[in-house]
Design an enzyme around this catalytic site. Structure first.
Site, PDB file in Angstrom:
ATOM      1  N   GLN A 292      -3.817 -10.917  -9.599  1.00 44.27           N
ATOM      2  CA  GLN A 292      -3.925 -11.679  -8.349  1.00 44.27           C
ATOM      3  C   GLN A 292      -4.340 -13.137  -8.585  1.00 44.27           C
ATOM      4  OE1 GLN A 292      -3.008 -10.920  -5.284  1.00 44.27           O
ATOM      5  NE2 GLN A 292      -2.568  -8.749  -5.562  1.00 44.27           N
TER       6      GLN A 292
ATOM      7  N   SER B 208       1.978 -11.014 -13.265  1.00 42.62           N
ATOM      8  CA  SER B 208       3.135 -10.375 -12.633  1.00 42.62           C
ATOM      9  C   SER B 208       3.830 -11.409 -11.745  1.00 42.62           C
ATOM     10  CB  SER B 208       2.635  -9.193 -11.795  1.00 42.62           C
ATOM     11  OG  SER B 208       3.714  -8.529 -11.212  1.00 42.62           O
ATOM     12  N   ALA B 209       5.100 -11.691 -12.058  1.00 40.24           N
ATOM     13  CA  ALA B 209       5.800 -12.816 -11.415  1.00 40.24           C
ATOM     14  C   ALA B 209       5.884 -12.706  -9.894  1.00 40.24           C
ATOM     15  CB  ALA B 209       7.209 -12.925 -12.002  1.00 40.24           C
ATOM     16  N   HIS B 210       6.029 -11.465  -9.387  1.00 42.07           N
ATOM     17  CA  HIS B 210       6.280 -11.360  -7.941  1.00 42.07           C
ATOM     18  C   HIS B 210       5.072 -11.697  -7.082  1.00 42.07           C
ATOM     19  CE1 HIS B 210       4.640  -7.215  -6.814  1.00 42.07           C
ATOM     20  NE2 HIS B 210       4.520  -7.182  -8.122  1.00 42.07           N
TER      21      HIS B 210
ATOM     22  N   CYS C 279      -9.636   4.946  10.811  1.00 38.90           N
ATOM     23  CA  CYS C 279      -9.595   5.468  12.179  1.00 38.90           C
ATOM     24  C   CYS C 279      -8.611   6.631  12.248  1.00 38.90           C
ATOM     25  CB  CYS C 279      -9.122   4.390  13.145  1.00 38.90           C
ATOM     26  SG  CYS C 279      -9.988   2.828  12.959  1.00 38.90           S
TER      27      CYS C 279
HETATM   28  N1  PLP Z   1      -3.311  -5.175 -10.527  1.00 40.12           N
HETATM   29  C1  PLP Z   1      -3.516  -5.780  -9.340  1.00 40.12           C
HETATM   30  C2  PLP Z   1      -4.851  -6.368  -9.053  1.00 40.12           C
HETATM   31  C3  PLP Z   1      -2.486  -5.850  -8.394  1.00 40.12           C
HETATM   32  O1  PLP Z   1      -2.712  -6.442  -7.231  1.00 40.12           O
HETATM   33  C4  PLP Z   1      -1.234  -5.254  -8.709  1.00 40.12           C
HETATM   34  C5  PLP Z   1      -0.146  -5.262  -7.719  1.00 40.12           C
HETATM   35  O2  PLP Z   1      -0.321  -4.927  -6.571  1.00 40.12           O
HETATM   36  C6  PLP Z   1      -1.069  -4.651  -9.966  1.00 40.12           C
HETATM   37  C7  PLP Z   1      -2.126  -4.631 -10.834  1.00 40.12           C
HETATM   38  C8  PLP Z   1       0.254  -4.051 -10.363  1.00 40.12           C
HETATM   39  O3  PLP Z   1       1.207  -5.077 -10.533  1.00 40.12           O
HETATM   40  P1  PLP Z   1       2.761  -4.826 -10.732  1.00 40.12           P
HETATM   41  O4  PLP Z   1       3.342  -4.738  -9.372  1.00 40.12           O
HETATM   42  O5  PLP Z   1       3.272  -6.038 -11.447  1.00 40.12           O
HETATM   43  O6  PLP Z   1       2.936  -3.614 -11.556  1.00 40.12           O
END
Ligand code: PLP
Length: 392
Positions: free
Chosen positions: A178, A198-200, A328
């Site tokens: 993040q 992570s690129a996305h 909830c």
């Molecule tokens: N670690 C954290 C803190 C994340 O927010 C995420 C994705 O939501 C991941 C790991 C996993 O990433 P990826 O989607 O690239 O596998």
């Protein structure tokens, strides 16, 4: 109208990234392992991408390995360390991503490691004294502590953790999924053993990322094949993904200050609008409210339960995409919210911004939330059916 405010889950591709990828979808199709011109062209582009990422992190090229994303890097780092060095103790926290917790739990089930969970305060901050006590008691340890939490945005002081790791000769892996693309790293100044990107999460393509492996390590691979990525990760490279990842990194760090300012202002604006929205009894989870102690792009709000159903679902039906876990309903709270001493029976909603969000969108979201709570109250008072419709 559709509003996307779930950028901690994933982000839209940046137009500059699309432009960078296009030639690799058309004319540059060679296999980077081929020794002829077609392969060489792509191989050079991959080398440039690696150099670019290493430069941004103040690392060297041979410390960057391309992966299918953070989850793969996390598996590689944790399992690799345990299997290579025979380390049998892991320190982690209850608010790590499932990719970390599940990898550790698999190793634990096989009897490879024992796990200690570092204490967190009620807002989810790591208790550094407890971490030190754990390190003192366990000399051969792998520390797995995330940098930015994906639900609350809480930031961990990785400088302090890095110092402790060095002092007690522990190995430090930090999940930076993040924060890569949103935070400046200098791995010479704040050394870690492993981190992942992570690129996305920063306007690159999905299913592509990297792991930084400090050059003092050579860990056992998890994917075997043709020796790609210096044998750390077999398989023909995801060329489009790597080109997109590197371009997304370049754009994110070129525009870092402007992006941080924009997302920080969006967060502050949302806080100020929520404060005068008329919705009663709201709260903020973790350090989410703070701009210093949490990521500028994440705001995690604890709302009172709506008898009419999930706020996240009603917002979705109105075209607003956010995410959350509701205590909830039968859905239950997330493991992160459950680990913090948050209020019980609340609907916890994560709003996460990107450079593409606008102040108008925040107005719409807050108006929608206020309208939903007003409609809920009216339905209860008049004992009538709940009805909410977002105008314009
Ligand atoms: N670690 C954290 C803190 C994340 O927010 C995420 C994705 O939501 C991941 C790991 C996993 O990433 P990826 O989607 O690239 O596998």
């Amino acid at each position: 109208m559709e509003i996307y405010c779930d950028n901690a889950a994933t982000t839209a591709l940046d137009p500059e990234v699309i432009e960078a990828i296009l030639p690799f979808l058309t004319q540059n199709f060679g296999n980077p392992s081929s020794s002829h011109w077609a392969g060489r062209k792509v191989n050079e582009a991959i080398a440039d991408s690696r150099r670019l990422i290493a430069g941004i992190l103040n690392a060297s090229d041979d410390e960057i390995y391309f992966t299918s994303g953070a989850t793969e890097g996390i598996n590689l780092a944790i399992s690799g360390v345990v299997l290579t060095y025979g380390i049998n103790h892991v320190i982690t926290s209850k608010i790590e991503h499932k990719a970390v917790l599940q990898t550790i739990s698999q190793l634990e089930k096989k009897g490879d490691v024992e796990t200690s969970f570092v204490k967190l305060d009620e807002r989810g901050n790591v208790d550094l004294d407890h971490l030190e006590n754990l390190l003192r008691a366990n000399p051969r340890t792998l520390i797995c502590l995330m940098h930015g939490n994906n639900e609350t945005g809480n930031l961990t002081d990785i400088k302090a953790v890095s110092k402790l790791a060095q002092q007690y000769n522990a190995i430090f892996f930090t999940d930076t999924t993040q924060t890569i693309g949103k935070y400046r790293f200098d791995l010479e100044q704040i050394p870690v053993d492993f981190l992942v990107g992570s690129a996305h999460k920063f306007h690159g393509p999905k299913g592509t990322g990297f792991i930084y492996i400090n050059k003092k390590h050579r860990i056992k691979a998890q994917i075997f094949g043709g020796g790609q990525e210096k044998g750390q990760r077999g398989g023909t490279e995801n060329v489009i993904g790597i080109i997109g990842l590197a371009k997304a990194m370049q754009v994110a760090y070129r525009d870092l200050d402007a992006n941080l300012e924009k997302t920080g202002k969006l967060k502050q604006y949302m806080l100020s609008r929520l404060a005068i929205s008329g919705v009663q009894d709201m709260d903020y989870n973790g350090e989410s409210r703070s701009l210093e102690k949490s990521l500028s792009n994440i705001l995690n709000v604890s709302f009172p339960c709506l008898p009419e159903g999930s706020l996240v679902k009603i917002l979705d039906a109105s075209g607003i995409a956010v995410s959350g876990g509701s205590a909830c309903s039968s859905q239950g709270s997330s493991h992160v919210i459950s680990a913090l001493r948050c209020r019980q029976n609340r609907e916890n909603v994560r709003f996460s911004f990107s450079k593409f969000n606008t102040f108008d969108e925040i107005d719409h979201i807050v108006q929608a939330i206020a309208g939903i709570y007003r409609a809920g109250q009216a339905a209860q008072q008049n004992q009538s059916r709940f009805h909410f419709e977002l105008t314009n």
